[in-house]
Design a protein around this motif. Sequence first.
Motif, PDB file in Angstrom:
ATOM      1  N   TYR A   1       0.811  -1.222   0.000  1.00 11.49           N
ATOM      2  CA  TYR A   1       0.000   0.000   0.000  1.00 11.49           C
ATOM      3  C   TYR A   1       0.841   1.267   0.000  1.00 11.49           C
ATOM      4  O   TYR A   1       0.310   2.360  -0.021  1.00 11.49           O
ATOM      5  CB  TYR A   1      -0.967  -0.015   1.178  1.00 11.49           C
TER       6      TYR A   1
ATOM      7  N   ASP B   1       4.247   3.249  -5.139  1.00 11.04           N
ATOM      8  CA  ASP B   1       3.633   4.063  -6.184  1.00 11.04           C
ATOM      9  C   ASP B   1       4.044   3.582  -7.576  1.00 11.04           C
ATOM     10  O   ASP B   1       3.522   4.053  -8.576  1.00 11.04           O
ATOM     11  CB  ASP B   1       4.025   5.533  -5.992  1.00 11.04           C
TER      12      ASP B   1
ATOM     13  N   HIS C   1     -13.374   4.508 -14.235  1.00  5.39           N
ATOM     14  CA  HIS C   1     -12.030   3.956 -14.047  1.00  5.39           C
ATOM     15  C   HIS C   1     -12.052   2.461 -13.794  1.00  5.39           C
ATOM     16  O   HIS C   1     -11.105   1.778 -14.064  1.00  5.39           O
ATOM     17  CB  HIS C   1     -11.354   4.626 -12.864  1.00  5.39           C
TER      18      HIS C   1
ATOM     19  N   ARG D   1      -5.419   2.054 -14.492  1.00  8.69           N
ATOM     20  CA  ARG D   1      -4.711   1.369 -13.415  1.00  8.69           C
ATOM     21  C   ARG D   1      -4.328   2.367 -12.332  1.00  8.69           C
ATOM     22  O   ARG D   1      -4.113   3.543 -12.600  1.00  8.69           O
ATOM     23  CB  ARG D   1      -3.472   0.677 -13.972  1.00  8.69           C
ATOM     24  N   ILE D   2      -4.239   1.860 -11.133  1.00  9.57           N
ATOM     25  CA  ILE D   2      -3.996   2.729  -9.984  1.00  9.57           C
ATOM     26  C   ILE D   2      -2.882   2.104  -9.156  1.00  9.57           C
ATOM     27  O   ILE D   2      -2.917   0.906  -8.878  1.00  9.57           O
ATOM     28  CB  ILE D   2      -5.271   2.838  -9.128  1.00  9.57           C
ATOM     29  N   SER D   3      -1.879   2.891  -8.800  1.00 12.04           N
ATOM     30  CA  SER D   3      -0.804   2.308  -7.995  1.00 12.04           C
ATOM     31  C   SER D   3      -1.342   2.015  -6.597  1.00 12.04           C
ATOM     32  O   SER D   3      -2.246   2.694  -6.118  1.00 12.04           O
ATOM     33  CB  SER D   3       0.394   3.254  -7.921  1.00 12.04           C
ATOM     34  N   PRO D   4      -0.785   0.979  -5.947  1.00 10.65           N
ATOM     35  CA  PRO D   4      -1.290   0.622  -4.612  1.00 10.65           C
ATOM     36  C   PRO D   4      -1.240   1.802  -3.648  1.00 10.65           C
ATOM     37  O   PRO D   4      -2.156   2.029  -2.878  1.00 10.65           O
ATOM     38  CB  PRO D   4      -0.343  -0.483  -4.152  1.00 10.65           C
TER      39      PRO D   4
ATOM     40  N   ARG E   1      -3.962   4.205  -4.392  1.00  9.62           N
ATOM     41  CA  ARG E   1      -5.262   3.680  -3.967  1.00  9.62           C
ATOM     42  C   ARG E   1      -5.431   3.827  -2.447  1.00  9.62           C
ATOM     43  O   ARG E   1      -6.477   4.259  -1.961  1.00  9.62           O
ATOM     44  CB  ARG E   1      -5.370   2.201  -4.361  1.00  9.62           C
TER      45      ARG E   1
ATOM     46  N   ALA F   1      -5.940   7.456  -1.573  1.00 15.97           N
ATOM     47  CA  ALA F   1      -7.287   7.897  -1.911  1.00 15.97           C
ATOM     48  C   ALA F   1      -8.277   7.399  -0.862  1.00 15.97           C
ATOM     49  O   ALA F   1      -9.187   8.123  -0.456  1.00 15.97           O
ATOM     50  CB  ALA F   1      -7.667   7.403  -3.301  1.00 15.97           C
ATOM     51  N   ALA F   2      -8.067   6.159  -0.394  1.00 25.08           N
ATOM     52  CA  ALA F   2      -8.962   5.614   0.628  1.00 25.08           C
ATOM     53  C   ALA F   2      -8.818   6.413   1.923  1.00 25.08           C
ATOM     54  O   ALA F   2      -9.806   6.799   2.546  1.00 25.08           O
ATOM     55  CB  ALA F   2      -8.657   4.140   0.866  1.00 25.08           C
TER      56      ALA F   2
ATOM     57  N   LEU G   1     -11.920   7.574  -6.485  1.00 25.96           N
ATOM     58  CA  LEU G   1     -10.905   7.372  -7.529  1.00 25.96           C
ATOM     59  C   LEU G   1     -11.463   7.658  -8.916  1.00 25.96           C
ATOM     60  O   LEU G   1     -10.738   8.011  -9.832  1.00 25.96           O
ATOM     61  CB  LEU G   1     -10.373   5.939  -7.460  1.00 25.96           C
TER      62      LEU G   1
ATOM     63  N   VAL H   1      -3.382  11.675  -6.937  1.00 22.67           N
ATOM     64  CA  VAL H   1      -4.315  11.662  -5.799  1.00 22.67           C
ATOM     65  C   VAL H   1      -4.109  12.899  -4.938  1.00 22.67           C
ATOM     66  O   VAL H   1      -5.065  13.565  -4.531  1.00 22.67           O
ATOM     67  CB  VAL H   1      -4.117  10.383  -4.952  1.00 22.67           C
TER      68      VAL H   1
END
Lengths: 313, 414
Positions: free
Chosen positions: A265, A268, B154, B159-162, B165, B168-169, B175, B191
């Motif tokens: 998590y 990037d 989306h 695609r979204i990097s971890p 993500r 954003a959470a 997102l 983000v």
Amino acid sequence: MAADESVITLGEDVGLYGGTYRVTEGLMAKYGEWRVRDTPISENSFTGLGVGAAMLGLRPVVEIMTINFALFAIDAIINMAAKIPFMSGGQFPMPLTIRMPGGIARQLGAQHSQRLEHTLMNVPGLRIVVPATPQDAYWQLRQAIHSDDALIVLEHELLYFTKEHVDEAAVAPPIHQALLRRQGRDITCIAYSRMVILALEAADILAKEGIAMTVIDLRSLAPIDWDTCVQSVQQTHHCLIVEEDCRFAGAGAELSATLQERCFYFLDRPIQRVAGLDIPTPFNGQLEAASIPRTEDIVNAARQILDTQRGQS
Amino acid sequence: MKNPITMPVLSDTMQTGRLTRWNKSVGDAIKKGEAIAEVETDKAVLDVEAFADGFLAGPLAATDTDIPVRQVIGYIVDQAPTVAPDTPATPATPATPAAPEPHAAAADAAPVPAVVAQIPAQGNANPVPVPSQASPSAPIKQSPVAESEKSGDHADGVRISPYARALAADLNLDLQQITPGADGVIHASQVLAAALAPQDVDLRMGPPYQIEKPSALRAAVARNMSATLQTPTFLISSRFNLSALHATAKTAKLSFTLALGRACALTVAEDPWFNQVWTRQGLAKRQRVDLGIAVDTGAGLITPVLRDAAVRPSSELAEDWRILLAKVKSGRLLPEDYQGATFYLSNLGIFPEIERFNAIVPTGAAAILAVAAAGSDGLTDFTLSCDHRVIFGADAARFLQRLGKRLEDLSWLT
């Protein structure tokens, strides 16, 4: 050897000749042939001898001329040294140190240019240290001899020629602790052994472009100091792993997999590896040099990881 | 040698540039300093100059695309390329498939290491951000409309990097409302930009609509104006007779705007508070009065700046003003032409219907003066907007008082 009478060393040419790389020079004259033993060319036998000596309370330092010859001793290392403390329920500790140089030196051919750390990393019960600096070589060899575990000291053939002031009085960090050789906020580069030197050169070049790269010197491949790596990657969100060994199923693969588990998590960009090619090392000097990471490869990889983001941040 | 050409950083605020035109094609010989492409920045169209002699080589970034600064848009090579590579590519993605080896050791001709070329290959089967190989004949244009539409769903493509993500959470951001970066992936930077940006409006319940990307100029104005929201502002008004100024300016062959600007600059120079600005570190006391005058370009608002407007002779200012207006007209105003004013003037006097209005104090200044059209009584409304952190009511009252006197006694103008 002066501090502890139970310390002995044995291996091919360690005595009279002073070691192929001169690392045991003068020891025989000082400590005599009982404690500094020249052995026949029979790696499995003299490594097994080391195992037995360790079981009986000595602190043997077995020198295998290069890691390539450790393949002959693999039974003594994997089946004996790594297993006996476990199988004896701890009745036999294994204060054995096996030191061997490895890595690509200069045109020694495919059979003499191997980096077999991945093979040894996959053996539970072995500890492996990979010093990159003379100070670490001094510290970690002493710590290895003090340790009651079977410990491999993997040195790099080219690093034998590094000159640096060694502070014998300085307090050594724990043997398996990774060290931050350089701190930067943009990307974490994890390397070990000779690749640390290259990573630091790359960090210098990148600094001129405004990219601040952290360089972590792992110092130990088993166990790995995960906390240091995880902390850094959580700060930089980008990770580049550099290894001289082949890419496939190597140390970098383990690093990448575990860091992904622990830092998912925080990442990037995908974790990237710069590694040796998956080929037997070519004899041709230019091809040989091209088969392992060079400073510019590290610089380019770091640039590529960060590039598309720069300017947006 | 193959040297990358990057999107230049043409101003402090510039984050992306829109490539409007390539003046050269792949394989063309180019000279150092030659304009090889045109870029539309926040406020102007500027040339990208070649930094070396050589030949232009691809992959070239597609035109009409917003490209982050410092991103590679093309290459300059030493020798004319043998194969004419008209393979187009979106920026920052290698155009040639790279070997699977971890580093392109012996392959000097392909300086993009395989390490990174594998990013798209290792990803999921999503083809959206991976450019060029699939359709080598048509340049993939990331048209702004298409991009905005894409952001609606989306879930299917982007695609979204971890880390992005997770961020954003944590920040409680949707997102789907975040536009991906140039590589088609949402990274942390996107983000964070979205988190810092003001909340977007929700149009889903309203009538059908279409999103159009604002011009770079309009987007810059929007950003700058939003940035002023933190400024605690008060307004103060007065009415003055401007007929004398009109007449005197005419005889002095000076434009009315310039005469009014000069009056403002002289009045600012008398009270240093009006030339200061609030910064986090403290009050910035500026050593000269740089006057920004709002100009309507037809396509938006821009504020060319007259440097040292209280001290330099009117003739010099007039010449500067003429040059600035010409640049505005041709869309070639540079950042140094429109940034850094210490006091602003906005004059809507050419609209006779406007009785009064007020203006927003731009960041970087402590006050702006809004001048309306003359009313039936011959008086014109002057409304001064002030940053109350710097200027207090009585200061502002005295300012208007002095300005009023200056507009009666015009000895300073002749």
